[in-house]
Design a protein around this motif. Structure first.
Motif, short mmCIF file in Angstrom:
data_model
loop_
_atom_site.label_atom_id
_atom_site.label_comp_id
_atom_site.label_asym_id
_atom_site.label_seq_id
_atom_site.Cartn_x
_atom_site.Cartn_y
_atom_site.Cartn_z
N ALA A 137 -4.14 -2.26 -1.61
CA ALA A 137 -2.84 -1.60 -1.51
C ALA A 137 -1.72 -2.52 -1.95
O ALA A 137 -0.78 -2.11 -2.66
N LEU A 168 4.67 -0.69 0.10
CA LEU A 168 3.47 0.14 -0.07
C LEU A 168 3.79 1.61 -0.27
O LEU A 168 3.09 2.31 -1.01
N GLY A 182 -2.12 -0.25 4.15
CA GLY A 182 -3.17 0.17 3.22
C GLY A 182 -4.45 0.60 3.88
O GLY A 182 -5.27 1.27 3.26
#
Length: 288
Positions: free
Chosen positions: A128, A144, A167
């Motif tokens: 991520a 993110l 993530g």
């Protein structure tokens, strides 16, 4: 690395006395504030840094293993030990410093498989973060949301309802509508773009990964073994399962089941029972 050092006339014969630890590829907090700190000691999550060895696990051969309070230093100690016990310090390489050696990871598709098949939180967070960096969104947890939605944009689905805090999905601040997942898994099932790597990495009921564990698709639910390709999810206040079911009549169905709130391990069996019922219904269910 030592061979390169010794082969350079400028350094040949000079002892290596110090290793500088540079983890600046990732920035910001190393621990997402909404995570429960016990996840570190229980072995489900390390501090997220760009420099660690074996996911900072006490036991590198176990996916779930306690992590340290300082993965950067532990990684530095591992390098230093290989060089004969030299000193370490935190810093960065000077501009133009020669490269003594480098290693490359497995292809991203392999890392996606490894992250999905047994829910490797460390790999999920690293993927991520690199996605956000490659998207130009930044290198912190705060990047993110923008980075992941940018990565999904090519698949043409509305990402405006997605709320991305990390993530791995460990944060309770994440929010992904079930309808988004069922739409995305249509594209996964059709192996659109790079999504073939997601399909190939999904656990399979009774056969592979986290859906092969003894507490999944047990008893009567085992009739759906081999038919459910899906990603498991578990945090303190939720169990989820989402993916693709190859129904008994041959109909492929996408699904997302969420059990949220004050849940217990019984929720896993209930989810599997519902998924097995979907397997039974097949086209009859999709036409209702």
């Amino acid at each position: 690395m030592r061979a390169a050092w010794d082969s350079d006339p400028a350094t040949a014969g000079t002892p290596i006395t110090r290793v500088v630890l540079d983890s600046s590829y990732f920035g910001g907090d190393a621990w997402e504030p909404s995570w429960n700190r016990k996840e570190l000691y229980d072995g489900y999550m390390p501090e997220i840094t760009a420099l660690m060895v074996d996911g900072d696990r006490d036991d590198p051969y176990s996916n779930v293993s306690a992590r340290s309070e300082n993965p950067v230093q532990r990684a530095g100690d591992a390098f230093a030990a290989k060089l004969g016990g030299v000193a370490t310090s935190v810093g960065s390489a000077p501009a133009g410093a020669p490269v003594l050696g480098h290693v490359e990871s497995q292809p991203v598709s392999t890392l996606v498989y490894q992250a999905l098949i047994v829910s490797d939180n460390t790999l999920a967070e690293a993927l991520a973060r690199v996605t956000a960096i490659q998207a130009g969104a930044g290198n912190t947890f705060g990047s993110l949301q923008q980075g992941i939605t940018a990565g999904l944009a090519a698949y043409g689905l509305d990402t405006s309802a997605l709320r991305i805090a990390d993530g791995s999905g460990l944060s309770g601040n994440n929010a992904v509508p079930p309808s988004y997942l069922t739409s995305l898994f249509l594209k996964v099932q059709n192996r659109e773009g790079s999504l073939w790597a997601v399909y190939d990495g999904l656990p399979v009921s009774g056969e592979a990964g986290s859906l092969r564990y003894s507490d999944r698709f047990a008893g009567a639910n085992s009739r759906a073994d081999g038919a459910v390709h899906a990603k498991t999810g578990w945090i303190d206040d939720g169990y989820t399962l989402s993916g693709i079911i190859d129904a008994a009549d041959g109909t492929p169905l996408t699904f997302a089941i969420y059990a949220l709130g004050d849940v217990s391990d019984d929720a896993k069996e209930a989810i599997d029972t519902l998924a097995a019922a979907i397997y039974d219904c097949g086209n009859n269910l999709s036409n209702q």
